[in-house]
Scaffold this motif. Structure first.
Motif, PDB file in Angstrom:
ATOM      1  N   LEU A  85       0.817  -1.200   0.000  1.00  0.00           N
ATOM      2  CA  LEU A  85       0.000   0.000   0.000  1.00  0.00           C
ATOM      3  C   LEU A  85       0.857   1.259   0.000  1.00  0.00           C
ATOM      4  O   LEU A  85       1.949   1.302   0.582  1.00  0.00           O
ATOM      5  CB  LEU A  85      -0.943  -0.014   1.197  1.00  0.00           C
ATOM      6  N   LYS A  86       0.318   2.284  -0.661  1.00  0.00           N
ATOM      7  CA  LYS A  86       0.988   3.561  -0.791  1.00  0.00           C
ATOM      8  C   LYS A  86       0.103   4.645  -0.182  1.00  0.00           C
ATOM      9  O   LYS A  86      -1.125   4.490  -0.122  1.00  0.00           O
ATOM     10  CB  LYS A  86       1.217   3.871  -2.274  1.00  0.00           C
ATOM     11  N   PRO A  87       0.703   5.758   0.215  1.00  0.00           N
ATOM     12  CA  PRO A  87      -0.129   6.852   0.755  1.00  0.00           C
ATOM     13  C   PRO A  87      -1.228   7.297  -0.218  1.00  0.00           C
ATOM     14  O   PRO A  87      -2.319   7.668   0.223  1.00  0.00           O
ATOM     15  CB  PRO A  87       0.889   7.957   0.997  1.00  0.00           C
ATOM     16  N   GLU A  88      -0.974   7.214  -1.501  1.00  0.00           N
ATOM     17  CA  GLU A  88      -1.983   7.613  -2.488  1.00  0.00           C
ATOM     18  C   GLU A  88      -3.148   6.627  -2.589  1.00  0.00           C
ATOM     19  O   GLU A  88      -4.124   6.881  -3.300  1.00  0.00           O
ATOM     20  CB  GLU A  88      -1.356   7.824  -3.869  1.00  0.00           C
ATOM     21  N   ASP A  89      -3.057   5.506  -1.898  1.00  0.00           N
ATOM     22  CA  ASP A  89      -4.186   4.577  -1.824  1.00  0.00           C
ATOM     23  C   ASP A  89      -5.204   5.006  -0.762  1.00  0.00           C
ATOM     24  O   ASP A  89      -6.273   4.405  -0.648  1.00  0.00           O
ATOM     25  CB  ASP A  89      -3.705   3.163  -1.508  1.00  0.00           C
ATOM     26  N   THR A  90      -4.859   6.029   0.006  1.00  0.00           N
ATOM     27  CA  THR A  90      -5.769   6.533   1.025  1.00  0.00           C
ATOM     28  C   THR A  90      -7.060   7.027   0.390  1.00  0.00           C
ATOM     29  O   THR A  90      -7.039   7.849  -0.533  1.00  0.00           O
ATOM     30  CB  THR A  90      -5.104   7.668   1.817  1.00  0.00           C
ATOM     31  N   ALA A  91      -8.188   6.494   0.866  1.00  0.00           N
ATOM     32  CA  ALA A  91      -9.486   6.844   0.276  1.00  0.00           C
ATOM     33  C   ALA A  91     -10.578   6.125   1.066  1.00  0.00           C
ATOM     34  O   ALA A  91     -10.302   5.284   1.926  1.00  0.00           O
ATOM     35  CB  ALA A  91      -9.555   6.420  -1.190  1.00  0.00           C
ATOM     36  N   ILE A  92     -11.807   6.456   0.737  1.00  0.00           N
ATOM     37  CA  ILE A  92     -12.931   5.636   1.182  1.00  0.00           C
ATOM     38  C   ILE A  92     -13.146   4.576   0.107  1.00  0.00           C
ATOM     39  O   ILE A  92     -13.229   4.902  -1.087  1.00  0.00           O
ATOM     40  CB  ILE A  92     -14.204   6.467   1.396  1.00  0.00           C
ATOM     41  N   TYR A  93     -13.217   3.334   0.530  1.00  0.00           N
ATOM     42  CA  TYR A  93     -13.386   2.217  -0.397  1.00  0.00           C
ATOM     43  C   TYR A  93     -14.827   1.707  -0.327  1.00  0.00           C
ATOM     44  O   TYR A  93     -15.355   1.469   0.759  1.00  0.00           O
ATOM     45  CB  TYR A  93     -12.402   1.100  -0.060  1.00  0.00           C
ATOM     46  N   TYR A  94     -15.412   1.552  -1.506  1.00  0.00           N
ATOM     47  CA  TYR A  94     -16.787   1.106  -1.627  1.00  0.00           C
ATOM     48  C   TYR A  94     -16.860  -0.198  -2.418  1.00  0.00           C
ATOM     49  O   TYR A  94     -16.163  -0.349  -3.429  1.00  0.00           O
ATOM     50  CB  TYR A  94     -17.626   2.138  -2.378  1.00  0.00           C
TER      51      TYR A  94
END
Length: 126
Positions: A85-94
């Protein structure tokens, strides 16, 4: 009533792994292609993985080689394993369900999906 309930989000360090689950109810799971999307503030939902009724996966370039989608029709659940995982993977996942007729069809756009979960936050720290 159709319900999709995501779980497994949280905080992880860069390079780490996280597994998400999406339990469904109220729909015929085996009739659905499934997908995982993510969204950050001010941006559209982005597909990170999709899987056909028959279990064939699809990944965009951003997830290829790092994310793995799978499904368990008996449990009516779809999974997303995220590695490196990378910091740019930070998100809300649906997670989302798409009613499709073809066994091999993968739904790759948000408009193709009929039902959505409430989302789970994934935060990757650097």
């Amino acid at each position: 009533q159709v319900q999709l309930v995501e779980s497994g989000g949280g905080l992880v360090q860069a390079g780490g792994s996280l597994g998400l689950s999406c339990a469904t109810s109220g729909l015929t799971f085996s009739d659905c292609a499934m997908g995982w999307f993510r969204q950050t503030p001010g941006n559209q939902r982005e597909l990170v993985a999709a899987i056909s009724r028959g279990g064939s996966p699809y990944y965009p370039d951003s997830a290829q080689g790092r994310f793995t989608i799978s499904r368990d029709n008996a449990k009516k659940t779809v999974y997303l394993q995220m590695n490196s995982l990378k910091p740019e993977d930070t998100a809300i996942y649906y997670c989302a369900a798409s009613l499709v007729s073809w066994w091999s069809r993968v739904s790759t756009t948000a408009l193709e999906y009929n039902h959505w979960g409430q989302g789970t936050q994934v935060t990757v720290s650097s």
